[in-house]
Enzyme design. Structure first.
Site, PDB file in Angstrom:
ATOM      1  N   ASP A  34      13.251 120.787 -56.848  1.00 19.42           N
ATOM      2  CA  ASP A  34      13.190 119.350 -56.586  1.00 19.42           C
ATOM      3  C   ASP A  34      13.301 119.017 -55.104  1.00 19.42           C
ATOM      4  O   ASP A  34      12.759 118.015 -54.641  1.00 19.42           O
ATOM      5  CB  ASP A  34      14.250 118.588 -57.395  1.00 19.42           C
ATOM      6  CG  ASP A  34      15.659 119.128 -57.201  1.00 19.42           C
ATOM      7  OD1 ASP A  34      15.854 120.075 -56.411  1.00 19.42           O
ATOM      8  OD2 ASP A  34      16.579 118.607 -57.862  1.00 19.42           O
ATOM      9  N   ASN A  35      14.007 119.817 -54.339  1.00 23.86           N
ATOM     10  CA  ASN A  35      14.130 119.609 -52.892  1.00 23.86           C
ATOM     11  C   ASN A  35      14.671 120.886 -52.272  1.00 23.86           C
ATOM     12  O   ASN A  35      15.039 121.824 -52.977  1.00 23.86           O
ATOM     13  CB  ASN A  35      15.048 118.432 -52.558  1.00 23.86           C
ATOM     14  CG  ASN A  35      16.371 118.442 -53.290  1.00 23.86           C
ATOM     15  OD1 ASN A  35      16.560 117.690 -54.248  1.00 23.86           O
ATOM     16  ND2 ASN A  35      17.292 119.305 -52.865  1.00 23.86           N
ATOM     17  N   ASP A  89      17.072 123.604 -58.824  1.00 24.84           N
ATOM     18  CA  ASP A  89      17.777 122.455 -58.259  1.00 24.84           C
ATOM     19  C   ASP A  89      18.323 122.811 -56.879  1.00 24.84           C
ATOM     20  O   ASP A  89      19.190 123.672 -56.755  1.00 24.84           O
ATOM     21  CB  ASP A  89      18.919 122.062 -59.204  1.00 24.84           C
ATOM     22  CG  ASP A  89      19.479 120.689 -58.917  1.00 24.84           C
ATOM     23  OD1 ASP A  89      19.177 120.132 -57.857  1.00 24.84           O
ATOM     24  OD2 ASP A  89      20.227 120.171 -59.771  1.00 24.84           O
ATOM     25  N   ASP A  90      17.772 122.183 -55.842  1.00 30.33           N
ATOM     26  CA  ASP A  90      18.226 122.410 -54.455  1.00 30.33           C
ATOM     27  C   ASP A  90      17.855 123.790 -53.919  1.00 30.33           C
ATOM     28  O   ASP A  90      18.566 124.331 -53.067  1.00 30.33           O
ATOM     29  CB  ASP A  90      19.753 122.256 -54.332  1.00 30.33           C
ATOM     30  CG  ASP A  90      20.232 120.832 -54.449  1.00 30.33           C
ATOM     31  OD1 ASP A  90      19.404 119.930 -54.655  1.00 30.33           O
ATOM     32  OD2 ASP A  90      21.454 120.610 -54.356  1.00 30.33           O
ATOM     33  N   CYS A 103      17.835 114.753 -55.390  1.00 30.62           N
ATOM     34  CA  CYS A 103      17.496 115.169 -56.753  1.00 30.62           C
ATOM     35  C   CYS A 103      16.787 114.112 -57.587  1.00 30.62           C
ATOM     36  O   CYS A 103      15.668 114.315 -58.057  1.00 30.62           O
ATOM     37  CB  CYS A 103      18.751 115.623 -57.491  1.00 30.62           C
ATOM     38  SG  CYS A 103      19.564 117.066 -56.772  1.00 30.62           S
TER      39      CYS A 103
END
Length: 502
Positions: free
Chosen positions: A301-302, A38-39, A74
């Site tokens: 996700d990013n 995540d991130d 997200c």
């Protein structure tokens, strides 16, 4: 974005969807594992803490050096990954229920056609653990999952709730990444006596803020600093960047910079438990003698920025820090230590995994399979793709000292970021990225009062310092604008067409 009725979407799916399967013995199908962080950035060295990932996945498989998210936030990004569609097609446009994040349209239409649904119908045993969509706070088990351990809400590390196969279970002192690792390994052990192929997706909280690490890792990386890229704390003029990046302060004050170093250190520390999770999964697959018949995908996700263009920390922007993501694949037929140059998006994961499962790909998917890129890596490539984002605003997200007359149109204006807001209602844009062996060009249009545009030649300006939009020939800009307009309305194969641009 234009509103599309539920009936219209159902008609689109019925008309364009192809859901057939190939006649193949299911016991010979490969297993598939997807590990999602995540991130996690790649531009700011966010993969350096991942020594197990490098040793067990990258050295034994393929590294994608041009991997991107099509929505640098997200919930839309995760919805794209699970559906194989751009955000304008799955209608999850931000992290709120009103923006489609685990909203009615997702649950009533899109969720019923996602990757796990198709794999389960194919005969796969499916398992999910971790963060799903930001506004999932339910005891419902989404369709397609035979084993479900879904986190309520956004990424946290302690004091959380998991829905475990329909029952809400509260945790207090158990570190979430370790719990996800334990549940994942337990599932894998149980599969050793089964003949069915399996699909395991584990979605870890790290390194998302607050980036809490496991106690055993809290002394790691004592000297790490935020990466001082050429655009680190770089002020932006009125023609350089869209208005959100030009709001005061033009530069972050010196007293805030050590906090950016601490953020980087905490992010790296929080990833160490994920790295251990990866080792545990690979080790268990090897012990069960199924490693060689299992595809393992590691991605995020990013991306994330820390100090670039005087924005303290966040994602949401159309720049390399935010849209580039790590992606590594190990599995049957994947060459060791190979490099994939072909630009690849998260929306490509679903069609690729369907091909691994020997399923036909629905024609309404916007992504393309990268299976052949793994089997026959090549130096030539050509792709145009879309990056799209819809801004958010919430006055309740501001620090008291950061209130202003237009607070209701801004998001996350906080003292630790020098009140430089991270988002705004009209921080809404769409970009076309054109990449081939000789060209890497980004053109963006913003839906704000200025109708601002940004364009960058990343072959000569990798840090996106020089905005070329106002130097382009009117005819060239008109072509990019037209293609971009078409991309924002594309569905299925029309999203994968290459349009002629000089």
């Amino acid at each position: 974005m234009e509103k599309v009725t539920l009936l219209q979407f159902c008609l689109i799916f019925t008309a364009l969807g192809v859901w057939g399967t190939l006649s193949v013995d299911a016991t010979k199908l490969p297993n598939i594992i997807l590990i999602l962080t995540d991130d996690q950035d790649v531009v700011l060295n966010g993969m350096l803490p991942m020594t197990n990932v490098q040793e067990l996945l990258a050295k034994e498989g393929a590294t994608f050096i041009n991997a991107f998210t099509s929505s640098p936030i997200c919930c839309p990004s995760r919805a794209s990954l699970l559906s194989g569609r751009y955000a304008h097609n799955h209608a999850t446009i931000n992290n709120s229920v009103s923006g489609g994040c685990y909203g009615s349209f997702w649950k009533e239409v899109i969720e019923k056609t996602t990757l796990p649904v198709m794999l389960e119908k194919r005969g796969y045993e499916t398992f999910f653990a971790g963060k799903y969509l930001n506004d999932y706070k339910s005891t419902e088990v989404p369709p397609g999952w035979t084993h479900w351990y879904g986190l309520h809400g956004n990424s946290v590390y302690y004091n959380y709730t998991l829905t475990e196969n329909g029952k809400a279970v509260e945790y207090t002192d158990e570190y979430l990444t370790d719990v996800l690792a334990q549940k994942s390994v337990q599932f894998l052990k149980e599969q050793r006596s089964q003949e069915k192929p399996f699909f395991l997706m584990v979605s870890t909280p790290a390194p998302h803020a607050p980036s809490t690490c496991a106690p055993r890792h809290e002394r790691q990386f004592p000297n790490v600093r935020a990466k001082r890229t050429p655009n680190f704390n770089h002020p932006s003029g009125s023609l350089d960047k869209h208005w959100l990046l030009t709001m005061p302060p033009a530069e972050l004050p010196e007293e805030i910079l050590p906090e950016l170093d601490e953020i980087t250190r905490k992010r790296w520390q929080s990833l160490l438990a994920v790295d251990e999770l990866v080792k545990g999964i690979v080790q268990n697959l090897d012990d069960g003698q199924v490693l060689e018949n299992t595809f393992i995908v590691f991605t995020s996700d990013n991306g994330y920025h820390v100090g670039q263009f005087a924005q303290a920390y966040d994602k949401r922007q159309p720049y390399e820090t935010d849209i580039r993501i790590p992606m590594i694949v190990r599995g049957p037929g994947v060459d060791r230590k190979s490099i994939v140059q072909q630009p690849t998006l998260l929306i490509d994961l679903m069609p690729t995994m369907l091909e691994w499962a020997q399923l036909s790909i629905p024609t309404n998917l916007d992504g393309r399979s990268f299976r052949m890129d793994l089997e026959e890596p090549r130096s030539s490539f050509n792709r145009q793709f879309l990056v799209e984002y819809w801004g958010e605003a919430n006055a309740n997200s501001h620090s008291a000292s950061c209130q202003s007359a237009d607070s209701s149109s801004l998001y996350l204006c906080t003292e630790d970021a020098a009140c430089h807001c991270q988002d705004a209602r009209n921080n809404t844009y769409s970009c076309i990225r054109q990449m081939d062996a000789d060209k890497d060009f980004l053109y963006c249009e913003f839906r704000d009062r200025e109708n601002f545009a940004e364009a960058y030649d990343l072959t000569t300006d990798p840090y996106q310092m020089e905005n070329l939009a106002f130097e382009m020939l009117p005819s060239e800009r008109a072509i990019y604008s037209l293609i971009l307009k078409n991309l924002t309305k594309c569905i299925g194969s029309t999203c994968r067409q290459i349009n002629g641009i000089m």
